[in-house]
Design a protein around this motif. Sequence first.
Motif, PDB file in Angstrom:
ATOM      1  N   VAL A 139      42.271  34.841  48.476  1.00 18.17           N
ATOM      2  CA  VAL A 139      41.718  33.216  47.760  1.00 18.17           C
ATOM      3  C   VAL A 139      42.634  32.642  47.014  1.00 18.17           C
ATOM      4  O   VAL A 139      43.645  33.274  46.109  1.00 18.17           O
ATOM      5  N   GLU A 140      42.986  31.221  47.223  1.00 17.38           N
ATOM      6  CA  GLU A 140      44.031  30.536  46.654  1.00 17.38           C
ATOM      7  C   GLU A 140      43.438  29.672  45.744  1.00 17.38           C
ATOM      8  O   GLU A 140      42.521  28.865  46.055  1.00 17.38           O
ATOM      9  N   VAL A 141      44.025  29.310  44.686  1.00 19.89           N
ATOM     10  CA  VAL A 141      43.801  27.894  43.677  1.00 19.89           C
ATOM     11  C   VAL A 141      44.824  27.217  43.883  1.00 19.89           C
ATOM     12  O   VAL A 141      45.864  27.340  43.750  1.00 19.89           O
ATOM     13  N   VAL A 142      44.373  25.964  44.007  1.00 18.80           N
ATOM     14  CA  VAL A 142      45.481  24.893  44.285  1.00 18.80           C
ATOM     15  C   VAL A 142      45.118  23.858  43.061  1.00 18.80           C
ATOM     16  O   VAL A 142      44.105  23.043  43.064  1.00 18.80           O
ATOM     17  N   PRO A 143      46.069  23.851  41.849  1.00 16.91           N
ATOM     18  CA  PRO A 143      45.702  22.814  40.915  1.00 16.91           C
ATOM     19  C   PRO A 143      45.667  21.246  41.511  1.00 16.91           C
ATOM     20  O   PRO A 143      46.422  21.076  42.373  1.00 16.91           O
ATOM     21  N   GLU A 144      44.961  20.237  40.815  1.00 14.22           N
ATOM     22  CA  GLU A 144      45.143  19.157  41.051  1.00 14.22           C
ATOM     23  C   GLU A 144      46.386  18.594  41.284  1.00 14.22           C
ATOM     24  O   GLU A 144      46.765  17.534  42.106  1.00 14.22           O
ATOM     25  N   ASP A 145      47.492  18.821  40.385  1.00 14.63           N
ATOM     26  CA  ASP A 145      48.705  18.026  40.237  1.00 14.63           C
ATOM     27  C   ASP A 145      49.529  18.409  41.634  1.00 14.63           C
ATOM     28  O   ASP A 145      50.628  17.823  41.856  1.00 14.63           O
ATOM     29  N   LEU A 146      49.191  19.585  42.372  1.00 13.51           N
ATOM     30  CA  LEU A 146      50.004  19.974  43.650  1.00 13.51           C
ATOM     31  C   LEU A 146      49.443  19.099  44.656  1.00 13.51           C
ATOM     32  O   LEU A 146      49.944  19.226  45.846  1.00 13.51           O
ATOM     33  N   ILE A 147      48.180  18.712  44.694  1.00 10.83           N
ATOM     34  CA  ILE A 147      47.543  18.148  46.051  1.00 10.83           C
ATOM     35  C   ILE A 147      48.239  17.107  46.756  1.00 10.83           C
ATOM     36  O   ILE A 147      48.676  17.198  47.767  1.00 10.83           O
ATOM     37  N   SER A 148      48.849  16.312  45.951  1.00 13.49           N
ATOM     38  CA  SER A 148      49.633  15.028  46.665  1.00 13.49           C
ATOM     39  C   SER A 148      50.963  15.600  47.021  1.00 13.49           C
ATOM     40  O   SER A 148      51.496  15.122  47.983  1.00 13.49           O
ATOM     41  N   LYS A 149      51.493  16.800  46.813  1.00  9.05           N
ATOM     42  CA  LYS A 149      52.733  17.244  47.198  1.00  9.05           C
ATOM     43  C   LYS A 149      52.557  18.216  48.220  1.00  9.05           C
ATOM     44  O   LYS A 149      53.411  18.176  49.315  1.00  9.05           O
ATOM     45  N   LEU A 150      51.293  18.601  48.559  1.00  7.99           N
ATOM     46  CA  LEU A 150      50.941  19.696  49.657  1.00  7.99           C
ATOM     47  C   LEU A 150      50.521  18.796  50.898  1.00  7.99           C
ATOM     48  O   LEU A 150      50.833  19.179  51.972  1.00  7.99           O
ATOM     49  N   PHE A 151      49.714  17.813  50.825  1.00 10.11           N
ATOM     50  CA  PHE A 151      49.189  16.999  51.988  1.00 10.11           C
ATOM     51  C   PHE A 151      50.029  15.899  52.366  1.00 10.11           C
ATOM     52  O   PHE A 151      50.021  15.022  51.522  1.00 10.11           O
ATOM     53  N   ARG A 152      50.579  15.982  53.500  1.00  7.64           N
ATOM     54  CA  ARG A 152      51.383  15.039  54.043  1.00  7.64           C
ATOM     55  C   ARG A 152      50.843  14.388  55.228  1.00  7.64           C
ATOM     56  O   ARG A 152      50.245  15.062  56.055  1.00  7.64           O
TER      57      ARG A 152
END
Length: 157
Positions: free
Chosen positions: A144-157
């Motif tokens: 189970v992985e937690v993705v903080p809000e501030d990483l979303i724009s960096k991960l989704f391209r």
Amino acid sequence: MTDTGNKRLVHYSASGEALGTFGSAGSGPGQFEEPVGLAVDGQGYLYVADTWNGRVQKLAPGFASTSQFRVGWESKEVFAKPYIAVLSDGRILASEPAKGILLLFDGEGVLLGSWKPEADSQPIGVAALPGGGFVFSDAQRNEVEVVPEDLISKLFR
């Protein structure tokens, strides 16, 4: 809840009493082919992962069909069912287990990007976190992985 095999939704009270059903088999508004994942946004709209129709349906309170958008799910594998979540800012997250990716859409269903967590990932369940961000389960990696809000724009391209 989804009644996947019967291609409908079942509405329950807070105490667990069945209040009624909604939907039928088909590809029109309010019809489903393998409804699986459900999510609710801050205004009470219900989003349904209509798997075999390859779309997400957005339903207003009272089950009025308001809109839909294509996701393109194609797999009919039992272990590759997609799930969705509405993030705190209104963006919609969808898992695509058969391809091992997560998809991010704006509130209107426009694809903003995709992310493949690991080469052997199979993201299944997704849930929004209260302060932004999300959590997902990876069936292939047993994590189970937690993705903080501030990483979303960096991960989704």
